[in-house]
Scaffold this motif. Structure first.
Motif, short mmCIF file in Angstrom:
data_model
loop_
_atom_site.label_atom_id
_atom_site.label_comp_id
_atom_site.label_asym_id
_atom_site.label_seq_id
_atom_site.Cartn_x
_atom_site.Cartn_y
_atom_site.Cartn_z
N ALA A 1 0.84 -1.20 0.00
CA ALA A 1 0.00 0.00 0.00
C ALA A 1 0.87 1.25 0.00
O ALA A 1 0.59 2.23 -0.70
CB ALA A 1 -0.93 -0.01 1.22
N PHE A 2 1.95 1.21 0.77
CA PHE A 2 2.88 2.35 0.75
C PHE A 2 3.48 2.52 -0.64
O PHE A 2 3.55 3.64 -1.17
CB PHE A 2 3.98 2.19 1.80
N LEU A 3 3.90 1.42 -1.25
CA LEU A 3 4.56 1.52 -2.56
C LEU A 3 3.61 2.11 -3.61
O LEU A 3 4.04 2.88 -4.48
CB LEU A 3 5.09 0.16 -3.02
N PHE B 1 8.46 12.92 -11.39
CA PHE B 1 9.71 12.14 -11.41
C PHE B 1 9.50 10.87 -12.22
O PHE B 1 10.39 10.41 -12.92
CB PHE B 1 10.13 11.77 -9.98
N LEU B 2 8.29 10.34 -12.11
CA LEU B 2 7.97 9.08 -12.78
C LEU B 2 6.92 9.33 -13.86
O LEU B 2 5.89 9.94 -13.58
CB LEU B 2 7.43 8.09 -11.74
N ASN B 3 7.24 8.86 -15.07
CA ASN B 3 6.27 8.94 -16.16
C ASN B 3 5.83 7.51 -16.46
O ASN B 3 6.61 6.70 -16.95
CB ASN B 3 6.95 9.58 -17.37
N LEU B 4 4.54 7.24 -16.18
CA LEU B 4 4.09 5.86 -16.31
C LEU B 4 4.15 5.36 -17.74
O LEU B 4 4.17 4.16 -18.00
CB LEU B 4 2.68 5.68 -15.72
N ALA B 5 4.19 6.28 -18.72
CA ALA B 5 4.31 5.86 -20.11
C ALA B 5 5.74 5.38 -20.41
O ALA B 5 5.96 4.56 -21.28
CB ALA B 5 3.95 7.02 -21.03
N TYR B 6 6.70 5.90 -19.66
CA TYR B 6 8.10 5.49 -19.82
C TYR B 6 8.72 5.26 -18.44
O TYR B 6 9.57 6.04 -18.01
CB TYR B 6 8.91 6.57 -20.55
N PRO B 7 8.27 4.24 -17.77
CA PRO B 7 8.71 4.09 -16.38
C PRO B 7 10.16 3.62 -16.25
O PRO B 7 10.72 3.61 -15.16
CB PRO B 7 7.75 3.02 -15.84
N LYS B 8 10.79 3.25 -17.35
CA LYS B 8 12.12 2.64 -17.29
C LYS B 8 12.08 1.56 -16.21
O LYS B 8 11.12 0.80 -16.14
CB LYS B 8 13.17 3.72 -17.02
N LYS B 9 13.09 1.49 -15.37
CA LYS B 9 13.06 0.45 -14.34
C LYS B 9 12.79 1.03 -12.97
O LYS B 9 13.11 0.43 -11.93
CB LYS B 9 14.39 -0.31 -14.33
N LEU B 10 12.23 2.24 -12.94
CA LEU B 10 12.10 2.92 -11.65
C LEU B 10 11.22 2.14 -10.67
O LEU B 10 11.54 2.07 -9.48
CB LEU B 10 11.54 4.32 -11.86
N ILE B 11 10.13 1.59 -11.17
CA ILE B 11 9.19 0.95 -10.23
C ILE B 11 9.82 -0.27 -9.55
O ILE B 11 9.85 -0.34 -8.32
CB ILE B 11 7.84 0.64 -10.93
N PRO B 12 10.37 -1.22 -10.34
CA PRO B 12 11.00 -2.35 -9.64
C PRO B 12 12.18 -1.94 -8.77
O PRO B 12 12.43 -2.55 -7.71
CB PRO B 12 11.45 -3.28 -10.78
N MET C 1 12.55 0.89 -7.06
CA MET C 1 12.02 1.44 -5.80
C MET C 1 11.51 0.31 -4.91
O MET C 1 11.72 0.28 -3.70
CB MET C 1 10.88 2.41 -6.09
N GLN C 2 10.81 -0.62 -5.55
CA GLN C 2 10.26 -1.75 -4.81
C GLN C 2 11.39 -2.53 -4.13
O GLN C 2 11.30 -2.90 -2.96
CB GLN C 2 9.53 -2.64 -5.82
N ARG D 1 13.69 -4.47 0.58
CA ARG D 1 14.92 -4.92 1.23
C ARG D 1 15.10 -4.29 2.61
O ARG D 1 15.69 -4.88 3.50
CB ARG D 1 16.07 -4.51 0.31
N SER D 2 14.60 -3.08 2.78
CA SER D 2 14.83 -2.36 4.03
C SER D 2 14.05 -2.91 5.20
O SER D 2 14.31 -2.53 6.33
CB SER D 2 14.47 -0.88 3.85
N ALA D 3 13.09 -3.79 4.96
CA ALA D 3 12.29 -4.35 6.04
C ALA D 3 11.73 -3.22 6.91
O ALA D 3 12.12 -3.03 8.07
CB ALA D 3 13.10 -5.32 6.87
N LEU D 4 10.83 -2.44 6.35
CA LEU D 4 10.28 -1.26 7.03
C LEU D 4 9.42 -1.64 8.23
O LEU D 4 8.69 -2.63 8.19
CB LEU D 4 9.43 -0.45 6.05
N THR D 5 9.50 -0.83 9.27
CA THR D 5 8.62 -1.02 10.42
C THR D 5 7.31 -0.28 10.18
O THR D 5 7.20 0.55 9.26
CB THR D 5 9.26 -0.45 11.70
N ASN D 6 6.33 -0.54 11.04
CA ASN D 6 5.05 0.17 10.92
C ASN D 6 5.23 1.68 11.04
O ASN D 6 4.63 2.45 10.29
CB ASN D 6 4.09 -0.32 12.01
N ASP D 7 6.07 2.10 11.99
CA ASP D 7 6.33 3.53 12.15
C ASP D 7 6.95 4.13 10.89
O ASP D 7 6.63 5.26 10.49
CB ASP D 7 7.27 3.78 13.33
N GLU D 8 7.86 3.39 10.29
CA GLU D 8 8.51 3.91 9.09
C GLU D 8 7.54 4.00 7.92
O GLU D 8 7.61 4.94 7.11
CB GLU D 8 9.73 3.04 8.74
N ILE D 9 6.65 3.03 7.83
CA ILE D 9 5.61 3.10 6.79
C ILE D 9 4.77 4.36 6.99
O ILE D 9 4.52 5.13 6.05
CB ILE D 9 4.71 1.84 6.84
#
Lengths: 265, 265
Positions: free
Chosen positions: B203-205, B217-228, B230-231, B236-244
């Motif tokens: 949901a955060f992503l 910053f992101l153009n969905l017509a030309y997303p390049k590899k930005l979405i994966p 960022m994901q 990888r960071s294993a976010l906590t609830n507070d960080e979310i």
């Protein structure tokens, strides 16, 4: 193997006793390391003082080449994996490990990243490291000493950390050429995938903070704990150079948006 | 576990510097041991001398209960497995191990023999242990230090040996006092510090992606590899609830900025 030892640095923050600096130099050298870095020592010329020289014993070469810098950020500039040695429990902060785990992690890190550099960071005998110091490190590192009497001085703590690091790195001898070495090639061949240096991470965090202020998410007059928490999140993530570039692009776009400079479609 | 620690003794043969005896007491106590035995020290009352007291720091109880005997044989009387710490190579003598192996052997020995007692024996700084001293021990024990500079003093050597012994014995009862376990409890006791569920991360992503589009910053017509990418970064960071929660606050502020809805000061 020598190369691995040369990619490890020991950092003392605000050392006040020349004797401890000398003892630290000796401890480092006995374990085959040579890089000692002092952050804002009480005496600028501490390495030349008689007590430091006396306790360094034959390790005067380590003392002679000691680096003295003003800030921990400078000391950490080339470092990609830093361990903050601290005895106190912290609610917020990087993940915790003990010095044996730190040594194993360092070994993996140095093998997997040809440009990787590790550091062990120690605070003053009196007050240890501050939360700000710790936030600049990727890990908190404990020495699980006697809970009723954990009175290790800074030189002893450093001796133990250097010993563990030596043992872990030394075990490579004869067992090199493992798959880890293979993966190192992959990483290092690609500058973008390489881990960003601490210097780059700090520059990104400054940019990120500026962007957060501009979009009115962060009020520097009432920052609450946002700054250390952001620092913690992104330091822990071990960002690559490509990721730093990507996130700095986000910062730039945030600032433009805040200033009403977006393109009108 | 305490029982095992009480069945380990540290023996210094002919110590001449009161400071080293004090430092040894401190080193032993920090690692949870308490038995220090001196064989024919240069000063009979060494434990009471000011330099010993000073370097013992808070370990004066270990100093106060120090045993002073005339011969190594007396010091070894109750011992069933003794390690002679020495840096020199010997052609003839007991089998050789390093201090980590010595710690493992000690652990096995204490577990297998309820009445077993182990000892670590150290010589003088100047001349080390004699062949006669070594012959009374079951093993020779080395610290594999820098071959070009192995200048550990007796208190440092003892510190390293005591550390290794503590680590080996401490690992017996589950994980003993590993701070990592403690900090995990701290985290999990607190909902905010708990790791966020995958649902929350996704949901955060989605929110983050929306914000990146809005700030151009992101153009969905030309997303390049930005979405994966960022994901990958945030997964990888294993976010906590507070960080979310914190990062979703950033998303909201980014979107407001992009829409020109910031407060005018």
């Amino acid at each position: 193997m020598t190369d691995l030892f040369n990619r490890a640095r020991f950092i003392m923050v605000h050392p006040s006793h020349p004797g401890n600096v000398g003892a630290a130099a000796r401890a480092i050298k006995t374990m085959g390391f040579r890089e000692l870095c002092l952050v804002a020592p009480r005496f600028e010329n501490v390495a030349e003082l008689p007590e430091a020289q006396a306790l360094a014993s034959g390790a005067t070469d380590v003392l002679a080449s000691v680096r003295v810098v003003d800030t921990l950020a400078q000391a950490l500039a080339p470092i990609t994996l830093a361990f903050a040695m601290t005895a106190r429990e912290r609610v917020l902060g990087p993940p915790v490990c003990d010095i044996r785990e730190a040594a194993t992690l360092s070994r993996q890190h140095l093998l997997e990243h040809n440009e990787g550099h590790v550091a062990v960071v120690l605070g003053t005998e009196r007050s240890g490291l501050t939360n700000e110091d710790i936030a600049q490190c990727q890990r908190i590192c404990h020495i699980p000493a006697n809970p009723e009497y954990s009175s290790l001085n800074v030189a002893q703590a450093l001796q133990l950390a250097a010993w563990e690091l030596r043992y872990a790195l030394g075990n490579l001898d004869g067992k090199a050429a493992t798959p880890a070495a293979g993966s190192a090639e992959v990483s290092s061949s690609d500058e973008g995938n390489a881990l960003a240096s601490n210097e780059k991470v700090q520059a990104f965090l400054a940019h990120w903070q500026e962007a957060l202020v501009d979009i009115q998410f962060l009020n520097l007059a009432y920052p609450k704990k946002l700054i250390p928490r952001m620092q913690h999140l992104f330091t822990r993530s071990a960002l690559t150079n490509d990721e730093i570039d990507m996130m700095r692009g986000v910062c730039t776009a945030m600032i433009k948006a805040a200033k009403g400079q977006l393109r009108k479609d």
